[in-house]
Design a protein around this motif. Sequence first.
Motif, short mmCIF file in Angstrom:
data_model
loop_
_atom_site.label_atom_id
_atom_site.label_comp_id
_atom_site.label_asym_id
_atom_site.label_seq_id
_atom_site.Cartn_x
_atom_site.Cartn_y
_atom_site.Cartn_z
N ILE A 109 84.32 -23.43 5.13
CA ILE A 109 83.15 -23.43 4.26
C ILE A 109 82.86 -24.85 3.76
O ILE A 109 81.70 -25.27 3.70
CB ILE A 109 83.36 -22.46 3.07
N GLN A 110 83.91 -25.60 3.43
CA GLN A 110 83.72 -26.98 2.98
C GLN A 110 83.15 -27.84 4.10
O GLN A 110 82.23 -28.64 3.88
CB GLN A 110 85.06 -27.55 2.50
N ALA B 145 77.21 -33.33 -0.96
CA ALA B 145 78.17 -32.40 -0.36
C ALA B 145 78.66 -31.40 -1.39
O ALA B 145 78.81 -30.19 -1.10
CB ALA B 145 79.34 -33.16 0.26
N GLN B 146 78.92 -31.87 -2.61
CA GLN B 146 79.37 -30.97 -3.67
C GLN B 146 78.28 -29.97 -4.03
O GLN B 146 78.54 -28.78 -4.25
CB GLN B 146 79.77 -31.78 -4.90
N THR C 35 78.80 -21.50 -1.63
CA THR C 35 79.78 -20.54 -2.17
C THR C 35 79.11 -19.54 -3.12
O THR C 35 79.47 -18.37 -3.14
CB THR C 35 80.92 -21.28 -2.89
N ALA D 253 79.53 -27.14 4.54
CA ALA D 253 78.72 -27.74 3.46
C ALA D 253 78.58 -29.25 3.63
O ALA D 253 77.61 -29.84 3.15
CB ALA D 253 79.35 -27.42 2.10
N ASN D 254 79.54 -29.90 4.30
CA ASN D 254 79.52 -31.36 4.45
C ASN D 254 78.59 -31.84 5.57
O ASN D 254 78.37 -33.04 5.71
CB ASN D 254 80.93 -31.88 4.75
N ASN E 206 75.88 -28.93 -2.02
CA ASN E 206 75.79 -27.98 -0.91
C ASN E 206 76.90 -26.94 -0.98
O ASN E 206 76.67 -25.74 -0.76
CB ASN E 206 75.88 -28.72 0.43
N HIS E 207 78.11 -27.40 -1.30
CA HIS E 207 79.26 -26.48 -1.37
C HIS E 207 79.07 -25.47 -2.49
O HIS E 207 79.33 -24.26 -2.32
CB HIS E 207 80.55 -27.28 -1.58
N THR E 208 78.60 -25.93 -3.64
CA THR E 208 78.36 -25.02 -4.76
C THR E 208 77.29 -23.99 -4.41
O THR E 208 77.43 -22.80 -4.69
CB THR E 208 77.92 -25.82 -6.01
#
Length: 453
Positions: free
Chosen positions: A399-400, A365-366, A373, A403-404, A368-370
């Motif tokens: 956005i979070q 998840a982190q 963004t 990404a999750n 994907n978020h990076t």
Amino acid sequence: MNKDSKEIKVPCSKLLKDYNTKHLRSISDMSVNEVFMSLSANGGIITKKCSACNNLISELIQKIGNFKPSSPMTVEEQTKLQNLQTLWLSQLNDLITAISVPIKPTYLRDTVTQRLKAKNSILVCQNIHLEWYLEQHQDSPLDPDKIADAIIEHDSWDWSQVPHLRRNSAYYITADIKDDQVTDSDGTLPKKQSRVKGKYDNILNAIEFIESFPATNDVETLDARLKNDIKIADEVLAWRERDADTYDYRQQFQMFLNRLQTLPDSAKQITFADIDEKAIKKLAKGKPTAKKKAKSQQTKKVCNASTGMSQAETSSMPLQTADGDGQAEPQKEVTPSYGGGAPEPIASETVTIPSRSELDRQSIAQQNHTELTSYLENIAIKSDYLKVNIREERNIGYIQKFANREDFREVFDTLKHHTVNERFVPARTVMQFIRNVANHNILDWGAPAPAQG
């Protein structure tokens, strides 16, 4: 293919066909026909090498989230790592944008004309000059300066009278029917014309003597650099999963970083350790060599042979502990009770071992978020409105959530598909898509948000 398209036989010299076919394959990994069809449809081409690099970039991007130590990191070094990954992802997204835009070719005749102008000549290079030079210098590369000198040397000659080489071969080109027809002045039936009279000049000028595709100059090495970094990313993952000799990860991790070839210069400034020759030798010494691995395997075989058990049987034996005299004592096993008068088993604390997917969920998840963004920041360069939108507190939450999602890769591909080649980024549509996906599971691009009840 257009319904008005058909395969056209375009007569040409075998020498020209061999040269142009080989050259286009070398700079684009495409056939002459593929290049022509792309030029006709898009005004440029996306080479197969670019497409291959696009796939490699996507593969590397998915590995960056796990490009990190498994040992505990301080908050400061976690921040450094996150900044490094963000810069790296931004660089890779920029590369995707660069190789996803159809590229207009640079023609050798235009380059030679520039050389002629620099040599104070008013002559204009045409394909017939190049055809003549190629035939005269078949074993030499087509150097623009040397071609310009040769044209100047024959500047008094009437090149309009120079015939083409004998047409003993042909290109097979898929083109619109109108490209193969020349009508009479009264618009009646097509008239057959020879090459000399220009029947196929529009096709030949498009496919012959392409010198390069300027924006893809680095593609020749980009695929190798990406493959190198994918290999290193896999090595990092293997390193993360091995038992540790030490929890001090800094030097080993820095050695991985030093080998990367797609890391931008800004990210290279972020370091975790100084690496010198002594450190390299120390780290290399700790690695199991092939000889040591073979010896270890041989030892296992000898031990198993002495017990008469297979490795699987040996590994399944009950664990033993030392008693007070130092003698090995079989570990007692507790037999579960299934009713009757059998004694109840000793109560023990149940330890639930999470699955690998559960352990990796937060990391993925982190990642994907990076990645998301970073991509949004990149396309927001074209839109001040989007630049403000993606920083709004409520949109940060959307956005979070985006990404999750388990299907992040699919919905992110939809987002990129509708924005990567857009000159004007539709900021409202971008954020509406993200909100629709995050809040309402609406996956269609451009779909309106559901009415508020």
